[in-house]
Design an enzyme around this catalytic site. Sequence first.
Site, PDB file in Angstrom:
ATOM      1  N   GLU A  14       0.843  -1.202   0.000  1.00  0.00           N
ATOM      2  CA  GLU A  14       0.000   0.000   0.000  1.00  0.00           C
ATOM      3  C   GLU A  14       0.879   1.253   0.000  1.00  0.00           C
ATOM      4  O   GLU A  14       0.604   2.239  -0.678  1.00  0.00           O
ATOM      5  CB  GLU A  14      -0.910  -0.038   1.243  1.00  0.00           C
ATOM      6  CG  GLU A  14      -1.771   1.187   1.468  1.00  0.00           C
ATOM      7  CD  GLU A  14      -2.849   1.404   0.403  1.00  0.00           C
ATOM      8  OE1 GLU A  14      -3.579   2.388   0.517  1.00  0.00           O
ATOM      9  OE2 GLU A  14      -2.948   0.600  -0.548  1.00  0.00           O
ATOM     10  N   SER A  53      32.639  19.861  21.238  1.00  0.00           N
ATOM     11  CA  SER A  53      32.920  18.453  21.510  1.00  0.00           C
ATOM     12  C   SER A  53      32.617  18.209  22.996  1.00  0.00           C
ATOM     13  O   SER A  53      31.955  19.039  23.625  1.00  0.00           O
ATOM     14  CB  SER A  53      34.348  18.148  21.075  1.00  0.00           C
ATOM     15  OG  SER A  53      35.192  18.080  22.152  1.00  0.00           O
ATOM     16  N   GLU A  58      22.502   9.651  28.517  1.00  0.00           N
ATOM     17  CA  GLU A  58      22.184   9.099  27.193  1.00  0.00           C
ATOM     18  C   GLU A  58      23.379   8.292  26.694  1.00  0.00           C
ATOM     19  O   GLU A  58      24.506   8.756  26.826  1.00  0.00           O
ATOM     20  CB  GLU A  58      21.951  10.247  26.188  1.00  0.00           C
ATOM     21  CG  GLU A  58      21.006  11.310  26.674  1.00  0.00           C
ATOM     22  CD  GLU A  58      20.993  12.553  25.755  1.00  0.00           C
ATOM     23  OE1 GLU A  58      21.639  12.528  24.687  1.00  0.00           O
ATOM     24  OE2 GLU A  58      20.335  13.530  26.125  1.00  0.00           O
ATOM     25  N   LYS A  97      26.229   7.291  24.361  1.00  0.00           N
ATOM     26  CA  LYS A  97      26.938   8.138  23.401  1.00  0.00           C
ATOM     27  C   LYS A  97      27.105   7.363  22.105  1.00  0.00           C
ATOM     28  O   LYS A  97      27.820   6.364  22.049  1.00  0.00           O
ATOM     29  CB  LYS A  97      28.305   8.525  23.974  1.00  0.00           C
ATOM     30  CG  LYS A  97      29.089   9.453  23.065  1.00  0.00           C
ATOM     31  CD  LYS A  97      30.347   9.953  23.769  1.00  0.00           C
ATOM     32  CE  LYS A  97      31.083  10.971  22.924  1.00  0.00           C
ATOM     33  NZ  LYS A  97      31.590  10.440  21.671  1.00  0.00           N
ATOM     34  N   ASP A 120      28.263   6.184  18.576  1.00  0.00           N
ATOM     35  CA  ASP A 120      29.548   6.256  17.886  1.00  0.00           C
ATOM     36  C   ASP A 120      29.256   6.388  16.397  1.00  0.00           C
ATOM     37  O   ASP A 120      29.349   5.445  15.633  1.00  0.00           O
ATOM     38  CB  ASP A 120      30.358   4.988  18.178  1.00  0.00           C
ATOM     39  CG  ASP A 120      31.810   5.184  17.823  1.00  0.00           C
ATOM     40  OD1 ASP A 120      32.192   6.323  17.483  1.00  0.00           O
ATOM     41  OD2 ASP A 120      32.569   4.200  17.882  1.00  0.00           O
ATOM     42  N   ARG A 163      29.368  18.064  11.309  1.00  0.00           N
ATOM     43  CA  ARG A 163      29.944  18.886  12.370  1.00  0.00           C
ATOM     44  C   ARG A 163      31.240  19.536  11.905  1.00  0.00           C
ATOM     45  O   ARG A 163      31.540  20.663  12.266  1.00  0.00           O
ATOM     46  CB  ARG A 163      30.179  17.993  13.590  1.00  0.00           C
ATOM     47  CG  ARG A 163      30.950  18.640  14.685  1.00  0.00           C
ATOM     48  CD  ARG A 163      30.915  17.764  15.929  1.00  0.00           C
ATOM     49  NE  ARG A 163      31.714  18.332  16.977  1.00  0.00           N
ATOM     50  CZ  ARG A 163      32.959  17.963  17.246  1.00  0.00           C
ATOM     51  NH1 ARG A 163      33.527  17.021  16.541  1.00  0.00           N
ATOM     52  NH2 ARG A 163      33.626  18.520  18.225  1.00  0.00           N
ATOM     53  N   TYR A 188      19.548  14.385  19.368  1.00  0.00           N
ATOM     54  CA  TYR A 188      19.881  14.475  20.788  1.00  0.00           C
ATOM     55  C   TYR A 188      19.934  15.890  21.337  1.00  0.00           C
ATOM     56  O   TYR A 188      20.181  16.086  22.518  1.00  0.00           O
ATOM     57  CB  TYR A 188      21.161  13.713  21.136  1.00  0.00           C
ATOM     58  CG  TYR A 188      22.407  14.107  20.367  1.00  0.00           C
ATOM     59  CD1 TYR A 188      22.909  15.394  20.403  1.00  0.00           C
ATOM     60  CD2 TYR A 188      23.083  13.151  19.624  1.00  0.00           C
ATOM     61  CE1 TYR A 188      24.051  15.736  19.705  1.00  0.00           C
ATOM     62  CE2 TYR A 188      24.232  13.480  18.918  1.00  0.00           C
ATOM     63  CZ  TYR A 188      24.710  14.784  18.961  1.00  0.00           C
ATOM     64  OH  TYR A 188      25.833  15.107  18.273  1.00  0.00           O
ATOM     65  N   LYS A 226      33.462   7.424  29.042  1.00  0.00           N
ATOM     66  CA  LYS A 226      33.793   6.455  28.001  1.00  0.00           C
ATOM     67  C   LYS A 226      33.749   5.027  28.537  1.00  0.00           C
ATOM     68  O   LYS A 226      34.231   4.751  29.639  1.00  0.00           O
ATOM     69  CB  LYS A 226      35.196   6.738  27.435  1.00  0.00           C
ATOM     70  CG  LYS A 226      35.325   8.080  26.727  1.00  0.00           C
ATOM     71  CD  LYS A 226      34.310   8.245  25.632  1.00  0.00           C
ATOM     72  CE  LYS A 226      34.777   8.128  24.219  1.00  0.00           C
ATOM     73  NZ  LYS A 226      35.929   8.770  23.755  1.00  0.00           N
ATOM     74  N   CYS A 261      40.119 -26.342  -1.119  1.00  0.00           N
ATOM     75  CA  CYS A 261      38.950 -26.044  -0.289  1.00  0.00           C
ATOM     76  C   CYS A 261      38.961 -26.978   0.909  1.00  0.00           C
ATOM     77  O   CYS A 261      39.100 -28.193   0.737  1.00  0.00           O
ATOM     78  CB  CYS A 261      37.670 -26.243  -1.110  1.00  0.00           C
ATOM     79  SG  CYS A 261      36.190 -26.241  -0.093  1.00  0.00           S
ATOM     80  N   CYS A 270      35.760 -29.672   0.391  1.00  0.00           N
ATOM     81  CA  CYS A 270      35.695 -30.706  -0.645  1.00  0.00           C
ATOM     82  C   CYS A 270      37.067 -31.091  -1.189  1.00  0.00           C
ATOM     83  O   CYS A 270      37.195 -32.054  -1.939  1.00  0.00           O
ATOM     84  CB  CYS A 270      34.793 -30.256  -1.788  1.00  0.00           C
ATOM     85  SG  CYS A 270      35.468 -28.851  -2.689  1.00  0.00           S
ATOM     86  N   CYS A 311      36.389 -21.506  -3.791  1.00  0.00           N
ATOM     87  CA  CYS A 311      36.272 -22.906  -4.159  1.00  0.00           C
ATOM     88  C   CYS A 311      35.258 -22.904  -5.300  1.00  0.00           C
ATOM     89  O   CYS A 311      34.136 -22.431  -5.127  1.00  0.00           O
ATOM     90  CB  CYS A 311      35.724 -23.732  -2.984  1.00  0.00           C
ATOM     91  SG  CYS A 311      35.051 -25.312  -3.508  1.00  0.00           S
ATOM     92  N   CYS A 368      30.464 -28.675  -4.023  1.00  0.00           N
ATOM     93  CA  CYS A 368      31.097 -28.605  -2.698  1.00  0.00           C
ATOM     94  C   CYS A 368      30.022 -28.607  -1.601  1.00  0.00           C
ATOM     95  O   CYS A 368      29.138 -27.751  -1.575  1.00  0.00           O
ATOM     96  CB  CYS A 368      31.943 -27.338  -2.599  1.00  0.00           C
ATOM     97  SG  CYS A 368      32.565 -27.022  -0.943  1.00  0.00           S
TER      98      CYS A 368
HETATM   99  S1  IVH Z   1      25.469  16.128  23.018  1.00  0.00           S
HETATM  100  C1  IVH Z   1      27.555  19.788  24.098  1.00  0.00           C
HETATM  101  N1  IVH Z   1      24.629  13.699  23.051  1.00  0.00           N
HETATM  102  O1  IVH Z   1      29.714  13.158  20.888  1.00  0.00           O
HETATM  103  C2  IVH Z   1      27.201  18.413  23.833  1.00  0.00           C
HETATM  104  N2  IVH Z   1      26.605  14.169  21.831  1.00  0.00           N
HETATM  105  O2  IVH Z   1      29.862  15.981  21.290  1.00  0.00           O
HETATM  106  C3  IVH Z   1      26.829  18.260  22.449  1.00  0.00           C
HETATM  107  N3  IVH Z   1      27.553  12.236  20.681  1.00  0.00           N
HETATM  108  O3  IVH Z   1      30.581  14.057  17.899  1.00  0.00           O
HETATM  109  C4  IVH Z   1      26.682  16.872  22.067  1.00  0.00           C
HETATM  110  N4  IVH Z   1      26.052  10.796  21.335  1.00  0.00           N
HETATM  111  O4  IVH Z   1      28.061  13.538  17.902  1.00  0.00           O
HETATM  112  C5  IVH Z   1      25.567  14.520  22.602  1.00  0.00           C
HETATM  113  N5  IVH Z   1      23.742  11.556  23.141  1.00  0.00           N
HETATM  114  C6  IVH Z   1      24.667  12.402  22.701  1.00  0.00           C
HETATM  115  C7  IVH Z   1      25.719  11.978  21.877  1.00  0.00           C
HETATM  116  C8  IVH Z   1      26.676  12.904  21.462  1.00  0.00           C
HETATM  117  C9  IVH Z   1      27.146  10.964  20.617  1.00  0.00           C
HETATM  118  C10 IVH Z   1      28.753  12.742  19.975  1.00  0.00           C
HETATM  119  C11 IVH Z   1      28.539  13.939  19.128  1.00  0.00           C
HETATM  120  C12 IVH Z   1      29.907  14.547  19.001  1.00  0.00           C
HETATM  121  C13 IVH Z   1      30.598  14.028  20.205  1.00  0.00           C
HETATM  122  C14 IVH Z   1      30.941  15.160  21.101  1.00  0.00           C
END
Ligand code: IVH
Length: 717
Positions: free
Chosen positions: A69, A116, A151, A153, A155, A174, A267, A362, A456, A459, A474, A479
């Site tokens: 649909e 950052s 939250e 983080k 990657d 960014r 976020y 971290k 292989c 086989c 192979c 096989c």
């Molecule tokens: S907040 C001032 N929330 O971390 C804070 N960043 O910021 C602004 N990242 O490359 C960022 N998960 O993309 C925030 N839940 C999260 C995040 C997050 C990943 C990354 C963001 C940036 C790095 C530093």
Amino acid sequence: MAPCVLASFDWSEAKLHSGSGTGVGKKHWPMGQTDFGEAKRRIAQLRDEINYHAYRYHTLDDPVISDAEYDRLMGELRALEEAHPPLVTPDSPTQRVGAQPMDQFEKVVHPVPMTSLGNAFDDEDLQAWLVRIGRLLPDDISVTDLAFVVEPKFDGLAVALTYENGILLRGATRGNGVEGENVTANLRTVKNIPLRIPASSAGPSPPSRIEVRGEIYIPIADFNELNRRQSERGERLYANPRNAAAGAVRQLDSRITAQRPLAFFAYAIGYVEGVQQEPEGHAIGCQWEALDYLRRLGFPVNPDIKRSRDLEEVLDFIHQWTERRQDLPYEADGVVVKVDAFALQELLGVVGNAPRWAIAYKFPAREATTKLLRIDVNVGRTGVLTPYAVLEPVNVGGVTVRQASLHNFEDLARKDVREGDTVIIKRAGDVIPQVVKPILDLRLPDSQPYQLPERCPSCGEPAVKPEDEVAVYCVNAACPAQLVRRVEYFVSRGAMDIEGFGIRIAQQLIQEGLIRDVGDIYALDEKRDQLLALEGFAEKKIDNLLAAIQASKSQPLERVATALGIQGIGNVVARALVGAFPSMEALASVGVEELEAVEGIGPHIAHSVVDWFSRPRHQQVVEKLRRAGLQMEAETAALSPQPLAGLTFVITGTLPAMSRDQAKAFIEAHGGKVTNSVSRQTDYLLLGENPGGKLAKAQSLGTKIIGEDELRVLAGQ
Ligand code: IVH
């Protein structure tokens, strides 16, 4: 002060409101004789409806209509837009497919820098951060009064999305935080990024301008699938989901980005202007409320977040996710802890390029050192041989690892990994653990470089390495290891989806000679007695298995095409193939050029399809499947529209990207016709560089003249 500033917040309210959209009217519009005004109205209605359903599907994971649909709505919208090109706008859901390639990205200066984050590596670091904050708070607020939002983080890759009056205007990376790149065309292809807000009619009216920040990522399951396909095609594997996502976002050709399984999580709000009057209880005074607001506007917001009142709760959250990070469907490398109240965020401010009010805790690296006992070789369903490491069991981030991927022989040779080496192992999310490198200082004196397998392992037939490929194969069609993989793939969820039929059963049936190719699966009902004689096969199990096999006969053609296991053909490609060639017969007889004219199909896949169907052994399997009653014709609803049906084209000059034959095949694949000379019957002249006399003829007849780009738009690409 807003109620959310301090921990004295009313916790009974502290739940994110889930959107409860009701959708838009479903009135069907008679196609064909629509005039411009009616088309405009219907287009707006269709876009609303499609946006809403895309939101249900990609953001809420709770679709309310069938795929067929949804495709029908998209088909109708595409057809209307093709008939009325001035009505095509960048926020139309048809525009998610990607635009023309660019030479380079334009630079974008972020109105508010994208900072950052400072890091914490253990609980003490986090406590020290709190102490630092405490010193900066006004006298009447103590650290113990604070509320935090915690939250995972992501990657992935940070991006900023700017909406003006509800329309996605710009998407930027960014970059260095001050200046990023304009990747709007690429971000438009990300399916859970709303092109328009609110995504559901139940959402709040859009602010006049808002910049939404968040992360682009690839879900781990999709990443594994992506790498599986890469490996099947003998192509380079992506190192991790982050690299794959970053590469896709910075692709100059957004049509390639559109094929990557990118997703978005919002976020933060970078800035917002002109928020419409919100009903009672919907203030945006803190991070928690901002996320709620974003969610109500239709952005995907991570459900794995929490509002915490004190350090203990924050640490609890962090410890839990440190243990369970492998349960997250995306890659996370830590937890971000944010002071909730905006007033306090402002007060705490930024130092250097990191805010004082947030910190990234971290996760410990998921690496370990262990001994590599042996290098074994796995046989894939296409015959690809892949090396893997058998390890002395080692605990990496809470999971015992016994085997690790060595990717391919080239990678193995480059790293010079040897049997007996002490190696570093890394686990990234749910991705199969990898051997990072050997520790050379610990190498045994008598160690020998690894030798490519000559045969292989299943086989015993000679292994072959095509000159232009990384992979070693192979090539023995009989096989048994390949057959096991082929059957496993054929019955798997994404293919024929035969419940209860796993690799163990495949191995057993192949070993017993009950299955010699995937076509034999459908003859098992005649072999009940032989099945009963097998270990672990009782009446009930056989009944269930045979019923599941029978049920799979109604799987649509695109599933059957996927299940054949042709190199490079997963669900997505199969869908495109079946859209353009809606029967097994058509697929089996199509040529390379016609295939290449289909969006999303490159030369590699095109050759792979033609090569597969050219083999008598494969033709026999297809014939068996046909006789067994599998779907050999596409369902009408699943057919891609034939937008060029009834239109006649003439081609002149050299086109920018397509050869003439490709253009002809493209037009025909979309239902159009190509003739050699311009006449009154010609609808369009497709014009390239250095045209011949056909141009003058077309001009004299008033024939519409279009370029390659417009042809793609007409064809809905
Ligand atoms: S907040 C001032 N929330 O971390 C804070 N960043 O910021 C602004 N990242 O490359 C960022 N998960 O993309 C925030 N839940 C999260 C995040 C997050 C990943 C990354 C963001 C940036 C790095 C530093």
